[in-house]
Design a protein around this motif. Sequence first.
Motif, PDB file in Angstrom:
ATOM      1  N   ILE A  17      34.482  38.754  40.756  1.00  0.00           N
ATOM      2  CA  ILE A  17      35.214  38.165  39.802  1.00  0.00           C
ATOM      3  C   ILE A  17      34.221  36.184  39.492  1.00  0.00           C
ATOM      4  CG2 ILE A  17      36.436  35.933  40.150  1.00  0.00           C
ATOM      5  CD1 ILE A  17      38.450  38.102  41.121  1.00  0.00           C
TER       6      ILE A  17
ATOM      7  N   HIS B 171      32.198  37.077  36.215  1.00  0.00           N
ATOM      8  CA  HIS B 171      32.809  37.267  35.052  1.00  0.00           C
ATOM      9  C   HIS B 171      34.046  35.960  35.734  1.00  0.00           C
ATOM     10  CE1 HIS B 171      30.203  39.466  33.383  1.00  0.00           C
ATOM     11  NE2 HIS B 171      29.960  40.700  34.057  1.00  0.00           N
TER      12      HIS B 171
ATOM     13  N   LYS C  69      36.450  35.023  34.012  1.00  0.00           N
ATOM     14  CA  LYS C  69      37.409  34.746  33.340  1.00  0.00           C
ATOM     15  C   LYS C  69      38.138  36.232  33.186  1.00  0.00           C
ATOM     16  CE  LYS C  69      36.165  31.990  29.543  1.00  0.00           C
ATOM     17  NZ  LYS C  69      36.067  31.755  28.221  1.00  0.00           N
ATOM     18  N   ALA C  70      37.558  36.917  34.039  1.00  0.00           N
ATOM     19  CA  ALA C  70      38.276  38.302  34.647  1.00  0.00           C
ATOM     20  C   ALA C  70      39.122  38.229  35.600  1.00  0.00           C
ATOM     21  CB  ALA C  70      36.782  39.164  34.757  1.00  0.00           C
ATOM     22  N   GLN C  71      39.366  37.255  36.505  1.00  0.00           N
ATOM     23  CA  GLN C  71      40.404  36.669  37.431  1.00  0.00           C
ATOM     24  C   GLN C  71      42.042  37.058  36.926  1.00  0.00           C
ATOM     25  OE1 GLN C  71      39.781  34.276  39.873  1.00  0.00           O
ATOM     26  NE2 GLN C  71      41.497  33.841  41.181  1.00  0.00           N
ATOM     27  N   LEU C  72      41.794  36.939  35.134  1.00  0.00           N
ATOM     28  CA  LEU C  72      42.759  37.067  34.633  1.00  0.00           C
ATOM     29  C   LEU C  72      43.886  38.420  34.363  1.00  0.00           C
ATOM     30  CD1 LEU C  72      42.351  34.763  31.773  1.00  0.00           C
ATOM     31  CD2 LEU C  72      43.874  34.415  33.257  1.00  0.00           C
ATOM     32  N   TYR C  73      42.567  39.838  34.602  1.00  0.00           N
ATOM     33  CA  TYR C  73      43.140  41.282  34.260  1.00  0.00           C
ATOM     34  C   TYR C  73      42.672  42.048  35.446  1.00  0.00           C
ATOM     35  CZ  TYR C  73      38.893  40.792  31.776  1.00  0.00           C
ATOM     36  OH  TYR C  73      37.328  41.116  31.526  1.00  0.00           O
TER      37      TYR C  73
ATOM     38  N   ASP D  12      43.465  42.686  38.517  1.00  0.00           N
ATOM     39  CA  ASP D  12      44.745  43.298  39.450  1.00  0.00           C
ATOM     40  C   ASP D  12      45.676  44.203  38.975  1.00  0.00           C
ATOM     41  OD1 ASP D  12      43.411  42.304  42.002  1.00  0.00           O
ATOM     42  OD2 ASP D  12      43.235  40.226  41.188  1.00  0.00           O
TER      43      ASP D  12
END
Length: 247
Positions: free
Chosen positions: A119, A122, A124-128, A130
Amino acid sequence: MADKPSVLRETDDEARKLARVSLRSARSASLAVVEPASEGFPFVSRVLTGIDTDGTPIILISALSTHTQALSADRRCSLLTGEIGKGDPLAHARLTVQCEAERVDRDSAAHTRIRDRFIRRHPKAQLYVDFPDFAFFRLTPLRASLNGGFGRAYVLSGEDLMIRSPAIADLAAKEASAIEHMNTDHSDAASKYANTYCNAKGTGWRICGLDAGGIDLASGDQLKRLEYETPLQFEWELRATLVKLYG
């Protein structure tokens, strides 16, 4: 008949460093897998990449994707990294790494560490990250092929790409706090590292990774890797190394 001259150069420390930087500075890579449904045809896709604290490449992929289904059936895969610059694309360095994939258990300590590092690299990867169908895979390097440009071809072992140090676990335990300290209290340091050692332009750089092998630096969509001359062997060496690099 005389033997044909080898197109390969002897693998030296310069080649090993170039390969490590190519792999560790990649935001994304081409991932090749063996697709079972197509009787073993290769299947290639693009994935976001991260790096674990021992140098192992990391990918985050959905169970709905073809490459996840392929890796579940056959753990063999290859990564292709390398930024394309101006002019002939083949004049720029690229690295192919043959790997063996291993899914990371969501309940493991490794998952927490890998998730945090990914994270930071990246955001923006926090959006998906999990979502229940997404999972991390560690891609253990087995061997690699480096083309550093015309006439610069090398074969590397998987070990050439790894970080080996007794300080890996201790540095991982303090990574988050050290990054926060550097980005908050010494906010100009990341830009100086990027400009001085990575041939990067501009300000606004931040540290997104610290491990025994070096520093990950990010600015918007740019990612740079600053490798230490030799891996840190003790946790306490980190502060002295950061100070020395700052000058």
